[in-house]
Scaffold this motif. Structure first.
Motif, mmCIF file in Angstrom:
data_model
loop_
_atom_site.group_PDB
_atom_site.id
_atom_site.type_symbol
_atom_site.label_atom_id
_atom_site.label_comp_id
_atom_site.label_asym_id
_atom_site.label_seq_id
_atom_site.Cartn_x
_atom_site.Cartn_y
_atom_site.Cartn_z
ATOM 1 N N CYS A 87 0.823 -1.214 0.000
ATOM 2 C CA CYS A 87 0.000 0.000 0.000
ATOM 3 C C CYS A 87 0.850 1.255 0.000
ATOM 4 C CB CYS A 87 -0.965 0.005 1.182
ATOM 5 S SG CYS A 87 -0.184 0.206 2.788
ATOM 6 N N GLN A 88 2.127 1.111 0.301
ATOM 7 C CA GLN A 88 3.022 2.269 0.357
ATOM 8 C C GLN A 88 3.953 2.344 -0.851
ATOM 9 O OE1 GLN A 88 2.668 4.514 3.114
ATOM 10 N NE2 GLN A 88 0.870 3.170 3.143
ATOM 11 N N ALA A 89 3.976 1.306 -1.664
ATOM 12 C CA ALA A 89 4.885 1.241 -2.810
ATOM 13 C C ALA A 89 4.114 1.669 -4.063
ATOM 14 C CB ALA A 89 5.427 -0.170 -2.956
ATOM 15 N N ILE A 90 4.517 2.769 -4.636
ATOM 16 C CA ILE A 90 3.788 3.364 -5.756
ATOM 17 C C ILE A 90 4.462 2.977 -7.070
ATOM 18 C CG2 ILE A 90 2.954 5.532 -6.751
ATOM 19 C CD1 ILE A 90 1.809 4.847 -3.950
ATOM 20 N N VAL A 91 3.692 2.430 -7.968
ATOM 21 C CA VAL A 91 4.217 1.984 -9.261
ATOM 22 C C VAL A 91 4.711 3.195 -10.052
ATOM 23 C CG1 VAL A 91 3.635 0.806 -11.406
ATOM 24 C CG2 VAL A 91 2.624 0.029 -9.249
ATOM 25 N N ALA A 92 5.901 3.050 -10.633
ATOM 26 C CA ALA A 92 6.455 4.110 -11.479
ATOM 27 C C ALA A 92 6.275 3.690 -12.939
ATOM 28 C CB ALA A 92 7.910 4.356 -11.100
ATOM 29 N N GLU A 93 7.356 3.711 -13.716
ATOM 30 C CA GLU A 93 7.220 3.407 -15.147
ATOM 31 C C GLU A 93 7.619 1.969 -15.475
ATOM 32 O OE1 GLU A 93 5.924 5.410 -17.292
ATOM 33 O OE2 GLU A 93 5.791 7.158 -15.995
ATOM 34 N N ALA A 94 8.310 1.313 -14.560
ATOM 35 C CA ALA A 94 8.875 0.006 -14.885
ATOM 36 C C ALA A 94 7.907 -1.128 -14.568
ATOM 37 C CB ALA A 94 10.170 -0.199 -14.091
ATOM 38 N N ASP A 95 8.049 -2.218 -15.325
ATOM 39 C CA ASP A 95 7.299 -3.432 -15.014
ATOM 40 C C ASP A 95 7.836 -4.028 -13.714
ATOM 41 O OD1 ASP A 95 6.077 -3.005 -17.399
ATOM 42 O OD2 ASP A 95 7.049 -4.674 -18.450
ATOM 43 N N LEU A 96 6.965 -4.720 -13.007
ATOM 44 C CA LEU A 96 7.336 -5.327 -11.728
ATOM 45 C C LEU A 96 6.982 -6.803 -11.725
ATOM 46 C CD1 LEU A 96 5.772 -2.672 -9.301
ATOM 47 C CD2 LEU A 96 8.150 -2.747 -10.088
ATOM 48 N N VAL A 97 7.747 -7.566 -10.985
ATOM 49 C CA VAL A 97 7.376 -8.941 -10.667
ATOM 50 C C VAL A 97 7.209 -8.989 -9.152
ATOM 51 C CG1 VAL A 97 8.061 -11.357 -10.683
ATOM 52 C CG2 VAL A 97 8.610 -9.889 -12.639
ATOM 53 N N VAL A 98 6.021 -9.396 -8.722
ATOM 54 C CA VAL A 98 5.660 -9.302 -7.314
ATOM 55 C C VAL A 98 5.274 -10.678 -6.781
ATOM 56 C CG1 VAL A 98 3.843 -8.421 -5.776
ATOM 57 C CG2 VAL A 98 4.947 -6.887 -7.396
ATOM 58 N N GLU A 99 5.808 -10.994 -5.637
ATOM 59 C CA GLU A 99 5.446 -12.235 -4.948
ATOM 60 C C GLU A 99 4.693 -11.870 -3.675
ATOM 61 O OE1 GLU A 99 8.742 -14.821 -4.247
ATOM 62 O OE2 GLU A 99 7.648 -16.017 -2.783
#
Ligand code: FES
Length: 112
Positions: A87-99
């Motif tokens: 909830c505190q991590a804001i997506v920027a321009e890059a793709d993410l891989v999240v576990e």
């Protein structure tokens, strides 16, 4: 738009998920918006750890965690170097891989 690849999680995303997300959205909101039902017990204000995720790729694109986020993460189950409160991590321009970790603190409490 950047994409988030969600690795499979037995409850939240049994087959994994891939979602597009507008920059400026929190990882937590992006997941919930696409029905990846990550816990968010404190209402997404950074005061619990149930929304904990591990950003396996792309984490460098995110603004670094605040001291308050770091302090909360210290209490989370299964914390790693790339751990974030989603909830505190804001997506920027890059793709993410999240576990999404197998357990949240709520689970850990319930199941010992
Ligand atoms: Fe509580 Fe993110 S929902 S810290």
């Amino acid at each position: 738009m950047p994409k988030i690849l969600v690795l499979p999680h037995p409850d939240c995303a049994p087959h994994g998920a891939e979602l597009e997300v507008a920059p400026g959205t929190s990882i937590c909101d992006a997941l919930l918006d696409k029905h990846v039902e990550i816990e968010h017990a404190c209402g997404k204000v950074g005061a619990c750890t149930t929304c904990h995720v591990i950003v396996r790729q792309g984490g460098d694109s995110l603004a670094p965690p605040s001291d308050a986020e770091e302090d909360m993460l210290d209490r989370a189950w299964g914390v790693e170097r790339q751990s974030r409160l989603s909830c505190q991590a804001i997506v920027a321009e890059a793709d993410l891989v999240v576990e999404i970790p197998k357990y949240s603190l709520n689970h850990a409490k319930e199941n010992g």
